[in-house]
Scaffold this active site. Sequence first.
Site, short mmCIF file in Angstrom:
data_model
loop_
_atom_site.label_atom_id
_atom_site.label_comp_id
_atom_site.label_asym_id
_atom_site.label_seq_id
_atom_site.Cartn_x
_atom_site.Cartn_y
_atom_site.Cartn_z
N ASP A 17 2.52 1.20 -0.55
CA ASP A 17 3.26 1.50 -2.06
C ASP A 17 4.92 1.62 -1.87
O ASP A 17 5.18 2.21 -0.57
CB ASP A 17 2.90 2.80 -2.72
N HIS A 34 8.28 -6.97 -1.96
CA HIS A 34 7.01 -7.50 -1.27
C HIS A 34 7.28 -8.14 0.09
O HIS A 34 6.69 -8.19 0.94
CB HIS A 34 6.16 -8.33 -2.20
N LEU A 128 -9.41 -6.80 17.01
CA LEU A 128 -9.11 -5.99 15.51
C LEU A 128 -9.58 -6.70 14.42
O LEU A 128 -9.48 -8.10 14.53
CB LEU A 128 -7.76 -5.76 15.63
C1 FPP Z 1 3.00 -1.79 -3.98
O1 FPP Z 1 4.10 -1.56 -4.15
C2 FPP Z 1 2.78 -3.00 -3.47
C3 FPP Z 1 1.93 -4.17 -4.19
C4 FPP Z 1 1.18 -3.95 -5.36
C5 FPP Z 1 1.76 -5.60 -3.20
C6 FPP Z 1 1.74 -5.66 -1.83
C7 FPP Z 1 1.76 -6.88 -1.46
C8 FPP Z 1 2.43 -7.45 -0.40
C9 FPP Z 1 3.05 -6.36 0.49
C10 FPP Z 1 2.42 -8.78 0.18
C11 FPP Z 1 0.89 -9.49 0.17
C12 FPP Z 1 0.99 -10.36 1.00
C13 FPP Z 1 0.48 -10.26 2.58
C14 FPP Z 1 0.85 -11.26 3.46
C15 FPP Z 1 -1.08 -9.85 2.18
P1 FPP Z 1 4.71 -1.42 -5.58
O2 FPP Z 1 5.18 -2.80 -6.02
O3 FPP Z 1 3.91 -0.78 -6.67
O4 FPP Z 1 6.02 -0.40 -5.37
P2 FPP Z 1 6.60 0.66 -6.54
O5 FPP Z 1 5.59 1.49 -6.67
O6 FPP Z 1 8.11 1.09 -5.90
O7 FPP Z 1 7.04 -0.24 -7.58
#
Ligand code: FPP
Length: 232
Positions: A17, A34, A128
Amino acid sequence: MTRKLNKIPTHIAIIMDGNGRWATKRGLPRNFGHKEGVNAIERTILACLKYGIKYCTFFAFSTENWKRSKEEIDGIFNLLRDYLNKDDNIFIENQVKISSLGVLEPFPEDLKKSLYEMQEKTKSYNKLVVNFALNYGGRDDIVRAVNSLIEKGYTKVTEQDILTALDTKDIPEPDFVIRTSGEQRISNFLLYQMAYSELYFPSVLWPDFNERYFYKALKEFQKRNRRFGGIK
Ligand code: FPP
C-alpha cells in the site's frame, strides 16, 4: 548491535500500500507510484532469497481494484506485462517459481499468456515461490472454494476441506503479513489463510520499501510469540 534472526517466516504475504500517495507527494500521476512499486517487489524478492523465505505473496490487484480508473488499471496491467516479458528475468536467474492466486479470466489475453508461460518456465524451481494475487479477494476465494466442494458433491464441509480447495491449497498459510503505508486493514486479502498470521503495519510507503525495511520487519517477527490459541 544487530539482533540475530532465529525465526524466519516460511511464508510472507504483503499488501503493497501507498503507491498512490508516494506519487501524489511528488506531484506525479498515480501510476508512477505503481512503477516504483515494481522495483520494490524486485528488491523484496531478492531479500526473500537472501533471508531464506520460501513463499512470498504480493497483493497486486484485488477484486475491488476494478473500481479504479481505466487509466490506472491499464497502467498496472502494462507494468505486469513489462515485468513478465523483460529479458533480465529475476525468476529464471534466481530459480524462483512464479505462481498466481485469484481469477485470471478477465485479464487481457496476452497478459494471461505471458503469465502462463512464466509459470511453465519456472515450475520446477524451488528456491522461493512468488505468488501474485491478481483479481484476488479473500471472500471470493472462500466462496469459490465452497462452490467447488459443492460441485464435487459435498453437502457439509470441514475447515480442512475448505483449506484444500482455496487458491493457496499448495502452499502453507502466511506466517507474517506486512501492510505498508501505516494503514491497519486486511482489505479482503487472504482472509481464511491469515487466521493465525502475525500482522505488521510499517508506515513506509510501498515504493520506498527496501532491504532495510525488510530486515526491520524480520526483526519485528522475532519478537512475536506465536501460540496458535494455546498457552505458552
Ligand atoms: C496499492 O497502493 C497498490 C495497488 C493497488 C497496486 C499494486 C500494483 C503494483 C505494485 C504493480 C503490479 C505489478 C506487478 C509486476 C505485480 P495504492 O494505489 O492503493 O496507494 P494509495 O493508498 O497511496 O493510493
